[in-house]
Design a protein around this motif. Structure first.
Motif, mmCIF file in Angstrom:
data_model
loop_
_atom_site.group_PDB
_atom_site.id
_atom_site.type_symbol
_atom_site.label_atom_id
_atom_site.label_comp_id
_atom_site.label_asym_id
_atom_site.label_seq_id
_atom_site.Cartn_x
_atom_site.Cartn_y
_atom_site.Cartn_z
ATOM 1 N N THR A 1 3.749 0.608 -11.343
ATOM 2 C CA THR A 1 5.035 0.384 -12.005
ATOM 3 C C THR A 1 6.163 0.305 -10.988
ATOM 4 O O THR A 1 7.029 -0.591 -11.064
ATOM 5 N N VAL A 2 6.178 1.214 -10.024
ATOM 6 C CA VAL A 2 7.222 1.187 -9.007
ATOM 7 C C VAL A 2 7.077 -0.049 -8.121
ATOM 8 O O VAL A 2 8.077 -0.689 -7.748
ATOM 9 N N GLN A 3 5.863 -0.428 -7.800
ATOM 10 C CA GLN A 3 5.646 -1.643 -7.008
ATOM 11 C C GLN A 3 6.166 -2.868 -7.753
ATOM 12 O O GLN A 3 6.819 -3.746 -7.152
ATOM 13 N N ILE A 4 5.911 -2.929 -9.044
ATOM 14 C CA ILE A 4 6.393 -4.055 -9.851
ATOM 15 C C ILE A 4 7.915 -4.046 -9.909
ATOM 16 O O ILE A 4 8.565 -5.099 -9.810
ATOM 17 N N ALA A 5 8.514 -2.874 -10.064
ATOM 18 C CA ALA A 5 9.976 -2.781 -10.084
ATOM 19 C C ALA A 5 10.569 -3.333 -8.793
ATOM 20 O O ALA A 5 11.526 -4.123 -8.822
ATOM 21 N N LEU B 1 7.336 17.377 1.122
ATOM 22 C CA LEU B 1 7.947 16.050 1.054
ATOM 23 C C LEU B 1 8.312 15.556 2.449
ATOM 24 O O LEU B 1 8.100 14.379 2.772
ATOM 25 N N ARG B 2 8.823 16.436 3.271
ATOM 26 C CA ARG B 2 9.189 16.041 4.642
ATOM 27 C C ARG B 2 7.959 15.565 5.409
ATOM 28 O O ARG B 2 8.003 14.559 6.122
ATOM 29 N N ARG B 3 6.843 16.276 5.257
ATOM 30 C CA ARG B 3 5.620 15.866 5.959
ATOM 31 C C ARG B 3 5.122 14.512 5.452
ATOM 32 O O ARG B 3 4.685 13.666 6.239
ATOM 33 N N HIS B 4 5.207 14.299 4.140
ATOM 34 C CA HIS B 4 4.806 12.999 3.605
ATOM 35 C C HIS B 4 5.712 11.898 4.162
ATOM 36 O O HIS B 4 5.244 10.782 4.454
ATOM 37 N N CYS B 5 6.999 12.178 4.297
ATOM 38 C CA CYS B 5 7.918 11.188 4.848
ATOM 39 C C CYS B 5 7.530 10.831 6.287
ATOM 40 O O CYS B 5 7.584 9.650 6.681
ATOM 41 N N VAL C 1 6.896 9.807 -3.920
ATOM 42 C CA VAL C 1 8.329 9.917 -3.655
ATOM 43 C C VAL C 1 8.631 9.448 -2.244
ATOM 44 O O VAL C 1 9.551 8.648 -2.007
ATOM 45 N N ALA C 2 7.871 9.941 -1.279
ATOM 46 C CA ALA C 2 8.102 9.566 0.124
ATOM 47 C C ALA C 2 7.896 8.068 0.338
ATOM 48 O O ALA C 2 8.600 7.442 1.133
ATOM 49 N N ARG C 3 6.966 7.503 -0.381
ATOM 50 C CA ARG C 3 6.623 6.092 -0.180
ATOM 51 C C ARG C 3 7.622 5.146 -0.837
ATOM 52 O O ARG C 3 7.936 4.083 -0.279
ATOM 53 N N TYR C 4 8.173 5.538 -2.012
ATOM 54 C CA TYR C 4 8.922 4.573 -2.796
ATOM 55 C C TYR C 4 10.310 5.017 -3.268
ATOM 56 O O TYR C 4 11.158 4.168 -3.532
ATOM 57 N N ALA C 5 10.533 6.309 -3.452
ATOM 58 C CA ALA C 5 11.665 6.748 -4.272
ATOM 59 C C ALA C 5 12.946 6.948 -3.478
ATOM 60 O O ALA C 5 12.936 7.164 -2.268
ATOM 61 N N ASP C 6 14.052 6.909 -4.210
ATOM 62 C CA ASP C 6 15.367 7.249 -3.672
ATOM 63 C C ASP C 6 15.752 8.681 -4.004
ATOM 64 O O ASP C 6 16.708 9.219 -3.440
ATOM 65 N N ALA C 7 15.029 9.309 -4.933
ATOM 66 C CA ALA C 7 15.314 10.693 -5.319
ATOM 67 C C ALA C 7 14.043 11.321 -5.868
ATOM 68 O O ALA C 7 13.196 10.643 -6.472
ATOM 69 N N CYS C 8 13.915 12.625 -5.645
ATOM 70 C CA CYS C 8 12.861 13.395 -6.275
ATOM 71 C C CYS C 8 13.481 14.226 -7.394
ATOM 72 O O CYS C 8 14.704 14.348 -7.492
ATOM 73 N N SER C 9 12.642 14.803 -8.246
ATOM 74 C CA SER C 9 13.108 15.693 -9.310
ATOM 75 C C SER C 9 12.144 16.864 -9.378
ATOM 76 O O SER C 9 11.015 16.716 -9.846
ATOM 77 N N LEU C 10 12.597 18.026 -8.905
ATOM 78 C CA LEU C 10 11.749 19.204 -8.802
ATOM 79 C C LEU C 10 12.071 20.207 -9.895
ATOM 80 O O LEU C 10 13.143 20.176 -10.502
ATOM 81 N N ARG C 11 11.163 21.139 -10.101
ATOM 82 C CA ARG C 11 11.434 22.271 -10.974
ATOM 83 C C ARG C 11 12.199 23.331 -10.189
ATOM 84 O O ARG C 11 11.961 23.508 -8.984
#
Length: 293
Positions: free
Chosen positions: A139-143, A217-221, A195-205
């Motif tokens: 879905t994100v790839q299509i967007a 997240l930093r390591r994934h980035c 998130v690291a691959r595609y997103a502009d924002a994360c949403s955590l609990r």
């Protein structure tokens, strides 16, 4: 720190007959109070923790279009859209239209979804979680394909779950290169990697686990060759200031606690939001004290 308002409870005084008038008052007051964005829960039945299926739950993107007409500055989006509800092209078209109608203020909030009861009740397919993660990435790839250039990347898209012969998108979004993408969830192996691959924002609990999640997240980035600081760090919360504002100071301290753990934007539901007064209290006694932190 910035605050966002999440609208996720709709059993307001006066019933459906007064809903539009109250909603208009809520969002205009929130904008005047200094909220950065307004996000609407995307469910078809109300979630069990908010009253369950017998409670009111209006459709998300119809509401967001109404909000676009009633506001001028705040960002607008879903909190968040499960990938099983809409074909990706339809979802992207909805967000694109919201972006055009709002003058470039739309967000794409998306996740794997989790409320199986509503989908079964309404006859909507609910794939296994493994499949929904695959659908989320496609879905994100299509967007991103549909938001490429002036018309979208019109080459065919061939995925495991979706096939688009021509990802044309007109009118194109006003926000360039595309509306911000927020991927919800804090799963360390799959969600935060997406998130690291595609997103502009994360949403955590919210909670003491936030620093650990952000380090993951930093390591994934680093693995994705992505600048960690490009990703806005958000979490959900409850903005309870009490009946007369007696809890405003407590809320300020809670927000400072979240800021100290690395959160930049807190997106909260406001108990009694239809009374309007809690939003005014947040605008007068909370936002001025946390802005700039």
């Amino acid at each position: 720190m910035k605050l966002g308002l999440q609208l996720n409870s709709f059993d307001w005084r006066g019933g459906p007959e007064r809903f539009a008038k109250i909603l208009a008052g809520v969002v205009t007051t929130a904008e005047e109070a200094g909220f950065d964005r307004i996000l609407v829960a995307d469910h078809l039945w109300q979630h069990p923790i908010m009253g369950g299926p017998e409670a009111n739950e209006p459709e998300c993107y119809a509401m967001l279009s109404f909000l676009a007409a009633k506001t001028e500055r705040v960002g607008l989006g879903a909190m968040v859209s499960g990938v099983h509800f809409r074909h990706p092209a339809v979802l992207v078209k909805s967000v694109t239209t919201l972006d055009v109608l709002s003058g470039g203020r739309a967000w794409l909030g998306v996740g794997t979804g989790h409320y199986e009861e509503e989908t079964r009740g309404l006859g909507i397919p609910f794939p296994l979680q493994r499949e929904r993660f695959e659908m989320l990435e496609e879905t994100v790839q299509i967007a991103l394909r549909m938001w490429s250039g002036e018309r979208g990347d019109e080459r065919p898209f061939e995925g495991k779950h979706y096939r688009l012969e021509r990802p044309l998108n007109l009118p194109q979004s006003l926000t360039r290169p595309h509306p911000p993408i927020m991927i919800a969830g804090d799963g360390e192996k799959k969600t935060l990697r997406l998130v690291a691959r595609y997103a502009d924002a994360c949403s955590l609990r919210p909670g003491p686990q936030i620093p650990k999640k952000l380090e993951v997240l930093r390591r994934h980035c680093e693995e994705e060759d992505r600048d960690y600081d490009e990703i806005e760090r958000t979490c959900a919360f409850a903005f309870d200031v009490g009946e007369d504002g007696e809890k405003a100071g407590e809320l300020v301290e809670q927000l400072r606690w979240l800021s100290g753990m690395g959160i930049e934007t807190v997106i909260g539901m406001v108990p009694g939001v239809d009374r309007i007064a809690p939003l005014e209290i947040i605008g007068g006694e909370v936002i001025p004290k946390i802005a700039g932190r």
